[in-house]
Design a protein around this motif. Structure first.
Motif, mmCIF file in Angstrom:
data_model
loop_
_atom_site.group_PDB
_atom_site.id
_atom_site.type_symbol
_atom_site.label_atom_id
_atom_site.label_comp_id
_atom_site.label_asym_id
_atom_site.label_seq_id
_atom_site.Cartn_x
_atom_site.Cartn_y
_atom_site.Cartn_z
ATOM 1 N N MET A 1 0.708 -0.860 0.142
ATOM 2 C CA MET A 1 -0.027 -0.224 0.010
ATOM 3 C C MET A 1 1.158 0.601 -0.329
ATOM 4 S SD MET A 1 -3.114 0.971 2.717
ATOM 5 C CE MET A 1 -3.161 -0.095 2.701
ATOM 6 N N ASN A 2 1.151 2.293 -0.795
ATOM 7 C CA ASN A 2 1.403 3.163 -0.990
ATOM 8 C C ASN A 2 1.376 4.759 -0.011
ATOM 9 O OD1 ASN A 2 -0.376 5.247 -1.983
ATOM 10 N ND2 ASN A 2 -0.194 4.239 -4.439
ATOM 11 N N LEU A 3 2.104 5.448 0.062
ATOM 12 C CA LEU A 3 1.472 6.117 1.461
ATOM 13 C C LEU A 3 0.202 7.105 0.726
ATOM 14 C CD1 LEU A 3 5.479 7.731 2.138
ATOM 15 C CD2 LEU A 3 3.923 5.747 3.878
ATOM 16 N N HIS A 4 0.434 7.428 0.291
ATOM 17 C CA HIS A 4 -1.232 8.080 -0.314
ATOM 18 C C HIS A 4 -2.279 7.522 0.188
ATOM 19 C CE1 HIS A 4 -3.659 10.537 -3.060
ATOM 20 N NE2 HIS A 4 -3.691 11.704 -2.059
ATOM 21 N N VAL A 5 -2.220 6.375 -0.325
ATOM 22 C CA VAL A 5 -3.588 5.303 0.127
ATOM 23 C C VAL A 5 -3.727 5.540 1.516
ATOM 24 C CG1 VAL A 5 -4.307 3.290 -0.279
ATOM 25 C CG2 VAL A 5 -3.326 4.171 -2.024
ATOM 26 N N SER A 6 -2.657 4.970 2.587
ATOM 27 C CA SER A 6 -2.729 5.314 3.740
ATOM 28 C C SER A 6 -2.500 6.068 4.274
ATOM 29 C CB SER A 6 -1.258 4.542 4.057
ATOM 30 O OG SER A 6 -1.087 4.334 5.525
ATOM 31 N N LEU A 7 -2.717 7.588 3.814
ATOM 32 C CA LEU A 7 -3.290 8.510 4.290
ATOM 33 C C LEU A 7 -4.265 8.319 4.065
ATOM 34 C CD1 LEU A 7 -2.571 11.533 5.453
ATOM 35 C CD2 LEU A 7 -1.613 12.121 2.592
ATOM 36 N N ILE A 8 -4.964 8.281 2.859
ATOM 37 C CA ILE A 8 -6.328 8.628 2.700
ATOM 38 C C ILE A 8 -6.912 7.660 3.840
ATOM 39 C CG2 ILE A 8 -8.690 8.440 0.670
ATOM 40 C CD1 ILE A 8 -6.227 9.129 -1.002
ATOM 41 N N GLN A 9 -7.063 6.363 3.734
ATOM 42 C CA GLN A 9 -7.887 6.394 4.798
ATOM 43 C C GLN A 9 -7.382 6.779 6.400
ATOM 44 O OE1 GLN A 9 -5.625 1.538 4.124
ATOM 45 N NE2 GLN A 9 -7.711 0.940 3.288
#
Length: 263
Positions: A1-9
């Motif tokens: 999972m990339n950092l941007h997806v993790s931030l959105i979550q």
């Protein structure tokens, strides 16, 4: 999972999952979480109020901002008063427009049959009110005690799952539907990226219970079950305030009817 997806979550996990669109993102909390991750102000969640605005500022290491005001009074937890939709059932014409508008499938009914709001699932988003052609839906205060943080998280997870299932179903219908599309285009790529990480929930054709699963109930039976549960809850609240022998007897009769329908 990339950092941007993790931030959105992480951002989405703090949002209340009312899917109301009051933040300006018509298609709910996830698009707003995505926009916040790209720099949009994090104080626009009206039902989340100041607690959510502050939590998002802390997560993002941004300066706290005043939350967008709500028309409802502020509760003890700092959030606006929770509201629930209530259908005046004797005025309902069974048009199904509110059912299609509900983002978490909290309204049940069938064409030309009375509709009922499952109040435990209703987020108070108000999206069912504008489509109603006979204006038979009211917003009433949620009189339940304030939830603990763990209960809020559990509720948010459930609502998120229900909304993703709703989106998946509506998109399938949209592809096959003839005529104009009445809602904004959904960012299907964004929702697909996140919805495939959760287990989709069934709508209301399957009702899970601790010891059994009731499958394939017809819409008339489902409607009757919902109506009985609403009447039972109303009586239980009344009896919690003042005991009444006639109401207690009626409550027992309603429980018996409910058990017979579920048998």
């Amino acid at each position: 999972m990339n950092l941007h997806v993790s931030l959105i979550q992480s951002i989405d996990a703090l949002l209340p999952q009312t899917q109301c669109g009051l933040c300006g993102h018509r298609d709910g909390c996830l698009p707003y979480a995505n926009a916040i991750s790209q720099g949009e102000a994090a104080n626009k969640c009206v039902p989340g109020g100041q607690p959510v605005a502050d939590a998002l500022a802390e997560l993002l290491n941004r300066a706290p901002l005043p939350a967008e005001p709500s028309v409802w009074p502020i509760q003890a937890d700092g959030r606006p008063q929770r509201m629930k939709a209530l259908i005046r059932e004797d005025e309902c014409i069974g048009c199904t427009k509110c059912i299609n508008a509900c983002p978490v499938d909290a309204i049940i009914g069938s064409g030309k049959l009375m509709h009922t709001v499952l109040t435990d699932l209703c987020t108070g988003c108000e999206l069912c009110i504008p489509p109603c052609p006979v204006d038979c839906i009211d917003l009433v205060e949620d009189t339940q005690p304030l939830m603990t943080e763990n209960a809020k998280i559990e509720e948010q997870n459930n609502l998120r799952n229900r909304y993703y299932a709703h989106i998946q179903r509506e998109e399938k219908r949209r592809v096959d539907r003839k005529g104009p599309v009445v809602r904004a285009e959904i960012n299907t790529e964004l929702f697909a990226q996140f919805s495939n990480q959760i287990k989709p929930v069934q709508a209301l054709e399957v009702v899970e219970k601790p010891a059994q699963v009731i499958v394939g109930l017809d819409s008339k039976t489902m409607l009757e079950l919902a109506k009985l549960r609403t009447q039972i809850k109303k009586l239980e609240k009344q009896l919690s305030v003042r005991e009444d022998a006639n109401k207690r007897t009626l409550l027992s009769e309603l429980h018996a009817q409910l058990n017979n329908l579920q048998a």
